[in-house]
Design an enzyme around this catalytic site. Structure first.
Site, short mmCIF file in Angstrom:
data_model
loop_
_atom_site.label_atom_id
_atom_site.label_comp_id
_atom_site.label_asym_id
_atom_site.label_seq_id
_atom_site.Cartn_x
_atom_site.Cartn_y
_atom_site.Cartn_z
N GLU A 1 -10.60 6.61 4.61
CA GLU A 1 -9.61 6.00 5.49
C GLU A 1 -9.74 6.51 6.93
OE1 GLU A 1 -5.82 4.96 3.67
OE2 GLU A 1 -6.60 5.55 1.72
N ASP B 1 0.86 -1.18 0.00
CA ASP B 1 0.00 0.00 0.00
C ASP B 1 0.91 1.24 0.00
OD1 ASP B 1 -2.24 1.68 0.14
OD2 ASP B 1 -3.26 0.41 1.59
#
Length: 624
Positions: free
Chosen positions: A512, A306
């Site tokens: 997020e 990521d």
């Protein structure tokens, strides 16, 4: 002298033949078998060329010079990272082509692969079709619809010259306090498994007999990415990037199953999760990345980190970068999303390989997998954008598909104060109706996070689409007066003589960690709008949110209640169901809790006492 001439002639011919054969490179020949091409190319590569393939950098650093100097293998756009505000498809294509020229100018001419978060349609791009977020798509229970969304998304992504999408998110969100819960199809692994059809839509259907091998069906399809491996949806209290505390059986039966389906469907890449499993960072988990995913499940594509994922192996991030490189690459990550400090990554990894800290076999495994995906998807034969596809972006057929997805994702949770007096479907012909609430006329709120920018934005000027208010106006009879008031006072509602009201409230956009939320209440002034409108007018409340919120205190005041999730750009789908052009069919793919004290609470738990259970959803018939 004659024989000398002859010898010279033979030598000359031999040299010419050698020159001729130098032009023929096995890896560039699409007729050669895949394995032969990969091995041929890998055998020609220097360490610098191999490490370049493992490096993914951010668009803003990816000059043609950087691409060729460092042999960069991949570029990405972070959320909201665009060539220019409101860039056209053609502008995107020319940017990607410039970078590709840099990659192809190198000695071996290995094309770079450009990746982007296309998580509900091609959501970074101005005027792209914005589909409902996954939380709504799970409620459709319609895997073939999700496959068609994958097909449309692939075309829109390719319209901008991009061949790789970081989707789908196959997280199983077990706690709605998590800021990424809307990126999860369901709390139930079986529902998430059924939605991996998105991969077949993005990539194409794997040919019979090739199940389990990475597959991309040509230049109108894109490589997909199953993420975030593994357990991202199971963290403590839903805290983003935190620790998933669960035994191996729980991990394998709740969070792992959709990865099996993804691999069978030929998913090209898997992205590791920022989160930890029982205290061990996934980006450093050799057992799960190498022993399990690669060796046991036989995943043959490449594993990608990521964003700055290896940096976050340490706390604070980046505090011991050389350790991060060693742990991340050593765990089995093949492509590292560095975005910015890529020269430091390249230097550290080069040092570690030269000093036998990381074996060359690990580098070769990574590069073999990356090349496999690039060869399989035809990147060597068609490295550049296809200008004939620019018209696919935001095209009407795709908007119609998104509208269908919206109406199928709506979940009707209440219809009438008693079952014998339903409010929905609403009559199109009425004297005067009230539309109220912050979310009724705001495209940005309707789309949520990961839309144009990473966190999403409010307002109607950020991209193209239809708000719920404009959908209502175009659906009702021309004689019906529609009054819009975002936050009407009680007196105005009382004196308005409205036939009925539609109240649209919900969450602001977030993505997020910014979406982590421990109280899950409807943000103000939502509750007061519900109360002031519903106490004097028959009302349907439409909730725009990335997850169930606390509604128990207000449910009694509502005549009807619809969960619309984060529907995206095509608000007409909401009006389609409210006014009965289509029936309501959606079913909860998440448990609707009464209070946050109950969380986490998922279907099958011993103490299961929801406001609305998993699978619940009232239906209505379409008007004849």
């Amino acid at each position: 002298m004659g024989s000398l001439h002859k010898t010279t002639f033979v030598l000359l011919m031999f040299c010419l033949a050698a020159l001729g054969s130098a032009d023929y490179l096995k890896y560039k020949d699409p007729k050669q078998p895949l394995g032969v091409r990969i091995k041929d190319l890998l055998g020609r590569m220097t360490l610098a060329e191999k490490i370049g393939q493992m490096t993914q950098i951010e668009r803003e650093n990816a000059t043609a010079e950087a691409m060729s100097k460092y042999f960069i293998g991949s570029v990405l756009s972070g959320g909201g990272s665009v060539p220019s505000p409101q860039a056209s498809a053609a502008a995107w294509q020319s940017m990607v082509n410039e970078m590709q020229k840099g990659a192809l100018s190198t000695r071996l001419g290995i094309p770079m692969i450009y990746g982007i978060d296309a998580v509900h349609g091609h959501n970074n791009v101005y005027k792209a079709t914005i589909f409902p977020h996954n939380v709504g798509l799970g409620a459709t229970r319609d895997p073939m619809l999700i496959k068609r969304i994958g097909e449309a998304t692939a075309l829109e992504v390719r319209a901008t010259g991009i061949p790789y999408a970081f989707a789908p998110c196959i997280a199983v969100c077990r706690d709605p306090r998590w800021g990424r819960c809307y990126e999860s199809y369901s709390e139930d692994p079986k529902v998430v498994q059924s939605m991996t059809t998105l991969i077949s839509g993005l990539q194409g259907d794997v040919p019979a007999g090739s199940e389990g091998r990475p597959y991309v069906g040509g230049s109108k399809k894109v490589a997909a990415c199953a993420k975030h491996y593994v357990g991202d949806g199971g963290t403590f209290m839903g805290i983003n990037e935190n620790n998933t505390v669960i035994d191996a059986h729980g991990l394998m039966t709740i969070h792992m199953p959709a990865y099996y389906n993804s691999i069978i469907r030929g998913v090209s890449t898997v992205m590791t999760s920022y989160s930890s499993w029982n205290g061990k960072k996934m980006h450093a988990n050799h057992f799960l990345v190498t022993d399990f995913l690669k060796n046991k499940l036989k995943f043959r594509g490449f594993v990608i980190s990521d964003w700055q994922g290896i940096d976050r192996i340490t706390s604070p991030p980046g505090v011991n970068y050389s350790y991060s490189v060693e742990a991340g690459v050593g765990a089995g990550i093949d492509m590292i999303m560095v975005p910015y400090a890529y020269t430091e990554f390249i230097d550290d990894l080069t040092y570690q390989v030269k000093n036998n800290i990381i074996p060359m076999s690990r580098i070769d495994d990574a590069v073999y997998r990356i090349l496999r995906v690039k060869f399989t998807m035809g990147l060597f034969e068609s490295p550049y954008a296809d200008p004939s596809l620019v018209g696919e972006l935001g095209k009407q057929e795709h908007r119609d598909l998104a509208r269908e997805a919206v109406r199928k994702s709506l979940v009707l949770l209440k219809n009438g104060k008693s079952a014998s007096s339903p409010l929905l479907p609403l009559p199109k012909k009425a004297g005067k109706i009230l539309v109220a609430g912050s979310h009724a006329d705001d495209l940005g709120l309707q789309c949520g996070g990961w839309t144009i920018t990473w966190q999403g934005q409010t307002g109607n000027d950020k991209t193209a689409g239809t708000t719920i208010l404009s959908a209502i106006k175009s659906t009702v009879d021309p004689s019906t007066e529609v009054v819009f008031s975002e936050n009407p006072d009680s007196a105005a509602v009382d004196s308005g003589k409205y036939d009925y009201a539609i109240v649209v409230v919900g969450e602001p956009p977030y993505a997020e960690t910014f979406g982590d939320n421990l109280n899950l209440t409807i943000p103000a002034p939502g509750p007061s709008v519900i109360q002031s409108v519903c106490k004097s007018v028959k009302c349907v409340v439409v909730l725009i949110s990335g997850r169930p919120l606390v509604v128990e205190p207000y449910i009694g005041a509502m005549d009807a209640f619809v969960a619309a999730w984060l529907p995206g750009s095509e608000g007409q789908g909401v009006a389609d169901a409210l006014f009965g052009d289509y029936g309501f069919t959606g079913k909860l793919a998440r448990t609707w809790f009464k209070s946050v004290d109950q969380l986490p609470m998922n279907v099958g738990d011993k103490h299961y006492d929801p406001l609305f259970p998993f699978g619940f959803g009232l239906t209505t018939e379409a008007n004849k």
